[in-house]
Every structure is written in structure tokens, then in C-alpha cells.
Design a protein around this motif. Structure first.
Motif, PDB file in Angstrom:
ATOM      1  N   ILE A 205      29.948   7.053  13.901  1.00 36.04           N
ATOM      2  CA  ILE A 205      28.906   6.509  13.013  1.00 36.04           C
ATOM      3  C   ILE A 205      28.126   5.406  13.744  1.00 36.04           C
ATOM      4  N   ILE A 206      28.863   4.518  14.441  1.00 40.65           N
ATOM      5  CA  ILE A 206      28.189   3.426  15.177  1.00 40.65           C
ATOM      6  C   ILE A 206      27.253   4.010  16.245  1.00 40.65           C
ATOM      7  N   ALA A 207      27.770   5.013  16.991  1.00 39.95           N
ATOM      8  CA  ALA A 207      26.959   5.621  18.060  1.00 39.95           C
ATOM      9  C   ALA A 207      25.707   6.290  17.471  1.00 39.95           C
ATOM     10  N   SER A 208      25.852   6.976  16.328  1.00 41.32           N
ATOM     11  CA  SER A 208      24.702   7.646  15.697  1.00 41.32           C
ATOM     12  C   SER A 208      23.673   6.612  15.245  1.00 41.32           C
ATOM     13  N   ILE A 209      24.157   5.512  14.660  1.00 38.91           N
ATOM     14  CA  ILE A 209      23.232   4.472  14.179  1.00 38.91           C
ATOM     15  C   ILE A 209      22.474   3.838  15.357  1.00 38.91           C
ATOM     16  N   LEU A 210      23.211   3.564  16.452  1.00 39.37           N
ATOM     17  CA  LEU A 210      22.554   2.969  17.628  1.00 39.37           C
ATOM     18  C   LEU A 210      21.480   3.912  18.183  1.00 39.37           C
ATOM     19  N   THR A 211      21.815   5.211  18.242  1.00 36.61           N
ATOM     20  CA  THR A 211      20.845   6.192  18.750  1.00 36.61           C
ATOM     21  C   THR A 211      19.644   6.288  17.809  1.00 36.61           C
ATOM     22  N   PHE A 212      19.929   6.236  16.505  1.00 36.09           N
ATOM     23  CA  PHE A 212      18.862   6.280  15.500  1.00 36.09           C
ATOM     24  C   PHE A 212      17.900   5.107  15.714  1.00 36.09           C
ATOM     25  N   ILE A 213      18.465   3.907  15.876  1.00 34.36           N
ATOM     26  CA  ILE A 213      17.629   2.707  16.072  1.00 34.36           C
ATOM     27  C   ILE A 213      16.792   2.849  17.350  1.00 34.36           C
ATOM     28  N   LEU A 214      17.450   3.304  18.427  1.00 39.33           N
ATOM     29  CA  LEU A 214      16.773   3.441  19.719  1.00 39.33           C
ATOM     30  C   LEU A 214      15.583   4.401  19.622  1.00 39.33           C
ATOM     31  N   ILE A 246      21.443  16.257  13.350  1.00 37.58           N
ATOM     32  CA  ILE A 246      22.012  16.974  14.515  1.00 37.58           C
ATOM     33  C   ILE A 246      22.854  16.007  15.357  1.00 37.58           C
ATOM     34  N   LEU A 247      22.281  14.834  15.663  1.00 38.73           N
ATOM     35  CA  LEU A 247      22.995  13.865  16.516  1.00 38.73           C
ATOM     36  C   LEU A 247      24.268  13.369  15.842  1.00 38.73           C
ATOM     37  N   PHE A 248      24.171  13.115  14.542  1.00 38.65           N
ATOM     38  CA  PHE A 248      25.342  12.647  13.794  1.00 38.65           C
ATOM     39  C   PHE A 248      26.435  13.731  13.805  1.00 38.65           C
ATOM     40  N   GLY A 249      26.002  14.984  13.606  1.00 36.37           N
ATOM     41  CA  GLY A 249      26.944  16.110  13.627  1.00 36.37           C
ATOM     42  C   GLY A 249      27.637  16.227  14.971  1.00 36.37           C
ATOM     43  N   VAL A 250      26.855  16.093  16.054  1.00 32.90           N
ATOM     44  CA  VAL A 250      27.427  16.179  17.408  1.00 32.90           C
ATOM     45  C   VAL A 250      28.431  15.043  17.622  1.00 32.90           C
ATOM     46  N   ALA A 251      28.042  13.816  17.228  1.00 34.37           N
ATOM     47  CA  ALA A 251      28.913  12.648  17.434  1.00 34.37           C
ATOM     48  C   ALA A 251      30.223  12.795  16.657  1.00 34.37           C
ATOM     49  N   ILE A 252      30.111  13.213  15.407  1.00 33.74           N
ATOM     50  CA  ILE A 252      31.316  13.383  14.572  1.00 33.74           C
ATOM     51  C   ILE A 252      32.212  14.482  15.155  1.00 33.74           C
TER      52      ILE A 252
END
Lengths: 270, 223
Positions: A205-214, A246-252
Motif C-alpha cells: 500500500i505504501i509503495a502504491s501510494i508513493l508511486t501514485f504521488i510521483l 494496475i500498479l496497486f494490483g501488481v504491488a499487492i
């Protein structure tokens, strides 16, 4: 502190993977947009002895989207003769017919070749100008660009997976003892691995949020938009719903896979 | 009287090595206090490991709490372990948990309600004289204190059987005394069966106990 450091390693590894996936997506979208742009500017010129109806021309190859008959006026004008109107009309009739063919998409060299051969099979068509050399160069450049980005993304992906595997060993070491102790007191497997799954999902979740912000920042960056404007294309850098999903799905999925590998590889201490 | 442990022709060995415990027969009655002694390397700890299913019998039968351990399934073994309290020589506390959470572990596994868990842990922390240290982590405590935490954890869920592997091995007199009195208390007040592997039986024991001695792979009762 140590725990934060371990979290940080997995989060960074996941962000790298998500970053490479999104960069690849952006490049792919740019190439598609650029191909569309090229397709709208690209055309094939056909010279025929007799008039060919638009529908008949279209039926010769499914690649043909539109047929524009070129007026002979410009050719006659270039001759700049002092012919009278009657002779000019006669010349118009005797001149071959010129057609500009618009295509459904930017064709591959093979498609261009097949189109040319197909058109020349028509008895009336005497010449097909497909500007093959220019087309070929542009097409190969696009493919090269895509290949370079693919190699870059795959390299980032592999390096990151190796980082994650290293991280996996650290996690295995970290969690093995606790899982073994819980096992000695009869904890079922789901309870023993619950902490592990919770941690990895939190990291995802943290990684997805950081990527989302970026990427939200990058998608609104004037500099990025200007780069796309300069080559005359419009590209969605980051779709807040589709891309994030998609990114969240991959990260999870990756985190759960990582946690599952640790659980599978867990050996009970005795 | 019910038997909590029945060993019949039991042999124990690691992989294909020679048997450490060789074709022994013994039983332990419910509610009894048992000491197992023997020289270093005689197989005391190996026998204890087999009692909580960490080592399967190489031969013969071993029944603990009605569960045959030579052919036990993982879920049945988990079920059995939920009713056993184990005290290890090296404590086996979870380093990243506070001592309060460590004591809670068997209660969480057994699905006790939060308020029951809290009350039980508070009461045990008082018993082991560590109430003031409840928020600390194991590595912040001395060896004696860590063993008292391990003791509290073993007692927390009122097990039918407590297995203790040299519980006072390296401890000071104060911690040792506290551990022995807790084990005695569990046995006399809660009728918990207690099995202790040790080099020396304390002189201060105030209860009747059984004494098994292991030598050359055999076990015999000392009168």
C-alpha cells in the motif's frame, strides 16, 4: 529502526518495479499516439490508367481507410503551356488518374509491401508510390525506441526482483524464529504468518501510494506536457483509476507472493 | 488415575542415527510432578522434544494427552500443543514483542477474549514479579527475568501439561526459587502435570514427585 529499514528496502524495491511498469506504459502509449499521428499524415499515392471507384479501391485492401482522387489541375498548371481550354480538357481526360490512399493505421513494412503488391495486381494501376524508404526508417526508429525502453524496463524489473529475493532472505531470517515459537504453542499456519502478510500488504500500500504521488506530480508537470507537445502527441501519463489499480494490483500480488514464499520456505525450529 | 503420557517400546533418534532413547516404556499419571535426570547428552531434552511433537518416535508408540504422536497430523499436533505449556532452557521469547505480548501468546492462539487475556497476563506478571517491566522487550531483561517471562507464558493458558527443559539452568537463586514455586503451585493448585528435565533436583521441593533417570538410552524410575 531496524524494522523501518527493512520496510524501506521492500517499499523501495516495489516502487522501482511500479515505476518501470508505468514508464513502459507511458512509452507504449506515446508510441501508439505517435503511430496514430504518423498514420494520419502518411499516405500512399496510386497512379491508374482509368478511374477507379472509391469503394472498389477500398475493397483491394482492408488497410485502406480513405481514397482521395487528386486533381490533375496542379499537374497541368505546372506544364504552364499556352494550350487552349479545349486541349486542356482533352489533356485532363488522357492524363492518368492519381489517388491518395489514407490507411487505417501506420503500417509495418510487410503490410506496406503486401498493399503495394495487391494494388499492382489491378490491371488499371500502373504505379504505387509508398515512400518505403522514409517509412521504413521511421518505423524502425519507433521499434528501436520501444525495444530500448523494453530492455530498460525488463532490466529494472530483474534487478528489483533480485533485490526482493535478497529481502526475502532477510525477512525469512527475521520471521522464522517468531513463526517457530508460535508453532511450538500450537498456532495454526494462518496465525503464524498473519504478521508477515499484514506487513507485506502495508508495504504494498505504501509503495502504491508513493508511486501514485510521483506519477500524479509528473502527469501535471508542465515540462513533461511540453515534451509531448513538442512531438505533437497527447499522452495520458497517469490514469488515476486504471493505472493506479494496475500498479496497486501488481504491488499487492508481489507482496503476497513474497510472504507466501517465506511461509512455504519456513522450516520449523526444534 | 488417568495417564497423560504413555510410552510403549519408544525409540528416539535424529534422522538415521543410532537411537538416543532405545525401546523404553514409561507412563506419567495426570497431576503428577516428574523429574527426568541424566548426564549431558543422555537424551533428556530429546525425550522432552518428543513429548511436544518436535521429534517423531523412530519406533514404538508415544501417547500424550490422548494423542498418538508417532502418526499425528499437523492440525492434531497444534491442538495438543495448545494444551501444553513449554519452558525452554533458552527461553524462546519473541524478541520483537513486549514481555506482556509474549505472555499473551498462548492465550491469543487459544482464542481467549481480550479482557480475560489482559487480566490473566496482569495476574501472571505479578506472580513472576515483573509487573513493572511489562512494556519492556526480552533483550532488556536479565536471563532470570526472561525465564520468569517464559514461565508465565507456559502457565498463562492453564495447560494440562507443563514441560520444562532445565528451567533454572543458569539462573540466580532468587529466580530459581520463584520458578520452582510456580511449578509447584501449578501442580498442587491447578493439578497440572509437570515434567521437568534437569541435572539437579532442588532440595527444597515440598511436594511428592516421581523421578526418572536416563542412562545409555534407557529410562528407569528412581525410588
Amino acid at each position: 529502526m531496524k524494522s523501518i529499514k527493512n520496510h524501506f528496502s521492500l517499499v523501495i524495491a516495489l516502487v522501482s518495479i511500479l515505476f518501470s511498469i508505468q514508464v513502459f506504459t507511458i512509452v507504449d502509449r506515446s508510441i501508439v499516439a505517435y503511430k496514430d499521428k504518423l498514420a494520419s499524415n502518411y499516405s500512399v499515392v496510386v497512379v491508374a490508367q482509368f478511374k477507379i471507384e472509391n469503394e472498389k479501391m477500398k475493397s483491394l485492401n482492408s488497410l485502406i481507410a480513405d481514397v482521395i482522387e487528386l486533381s490533375p489541375d496542379s499537374v497541368i498548371k505546372r506544364l504552364n503551356t499556352k494550350m487552349d481550354k479545349k486541349n486542356i480538357e482533352l489533356l485532363k481526360v488522357t492524363l492518368p488518374k492519381f489517388y491518395k490512399l489514407k490507411l487505417t493505421h501506420f503500417p509495418s513494412p510487410n503490410e506496406i509491401d503486401n498493399l503495394t503488391k495487391g494494388l499492382l495486381q489491378n490491371a488499371s494501376i500502373t504505379k504505387v508510390e509508398n515512400f518505403a524508404h522514409n517509412h521504413d526508417t521511421t518505423y524502425k526508429f519507433l521499434l528501436l525506441f520501444k525495444d530500448v525502453i523494453s530492455v530498460f524496463s525488463i532490466t529494472v524489473f530483474i534487478v528489483t526482483i533480485l533485490l526482493i529475493l535478497k529481502e526475502l532472505r532477510i525477512w525469512q531470517f527475521m520471521h522464522n524464529e517468531r513463526m517457530s515459537i508460535m508453532g511450538l504453542f500450537g498456532a495454526p499456519i494462518w496465525l503464524r504468518s498473519a504478521v508477515l502478510f499484514r506487513l507485506s500488504i502495508v508495504d504494498a500500500i505504501i509503495a502504491s501510494i508513493l508511486t501514485f504521488i510521483l506519477f500524479s506530480y509528473l502527469s501535471s508537470s508542465q515540462w513533461i506536457l511540453e515534451q509531448f507537445n513538442n512531438i505533437g502527441i497527447e499522452v495520458v501519463v497517469f490514469d488515476n483509476i486504471i493505472d493506479f489499480s494496475i500498479l496497486f494490483g501488481v504491488a499487492i500480488s508481489l507482496s503476497i507472493l513474497l510472504a507466501s514464499l517465506i511461509v512455504i520456505g519456513h522450516k520449523e525450529e526444534v | 488415575m488417568d495417564k497423560v503420557i504413555i510410552a510403549d517400546n519408544l525409540s528416539l533418534s535424529y534422522s538415521n542415527d543410532e537411537a538416543i532413547i532405545n525401546k523404553v516404556n514409561f507412563s506419567v499419571n495426570s497431576g503428577s510432578f516428574v523429574f527426568i535426570t541424566g548426564a549431558s547428552g543422555s537424551g533428556k531434552s530429546t525425550l522432552l522434544k518428543s513429548l511436544y511433537g518436535a521429534l517423531k518416535p523412530a519406533q514404538g508408540s508415544l501417547i500424550v494427552g490422548g494423542v498418538e504422536l508417532s502418526s499425528v497430523s499437523r492440525s492434531k499436533l497444534n491442538f495438543l500443543r495448545r494444551h501444553i505449556g513449554i519452558v525452554f532452557q533458552d527461553y524462546k521469547l519473541v524478541k520483537e514483542w513486549t514481555i506482556e505480548k509474549n505472555i499473551m501468546l498462548p492465550l491469543i492462539i487459544n482464542g481467549y477474549e481480550k479482557n480475560v487475556t489482559k487480566n490473566q497476563v496482569d495476574s501472571l506478571l505479578k506472580h513472576v514479579r515483573l509487573k513493572h517491566q511489562s512494556g519492556k522487550y526480552p533483550q532488556e531483561l536479565s536471563g532470570g527475568e526472561q525465564q520468569r517471562v517464559a514461565m508465565a507464558r507456559a502457565l498463562s493458558h492453564n495447560p494440562i501439561l507443563i514441560l520444562a527443559d532445565e528451567p533454572t539452568g543458569n539462573l540466580d537463586d532468587y529466580s530459581s526459587g520463584l520458578i520452582w514455586s510456580l511449578l509447584e503451585g501449578a501442580n498442587t493448585q491447578l493439578n497440572t502435570t509437570v515434567i521437568v528435565v534437569t541435572h539437579h533436583i532442588p532440595q527444597t521441593m515440598n511436594i511428592d514427585y516421581k523421578h526418572f533417570h536416563i542412562e545409555y538410552g534407557s529410562i528407569h524410575e528412581v525410588n
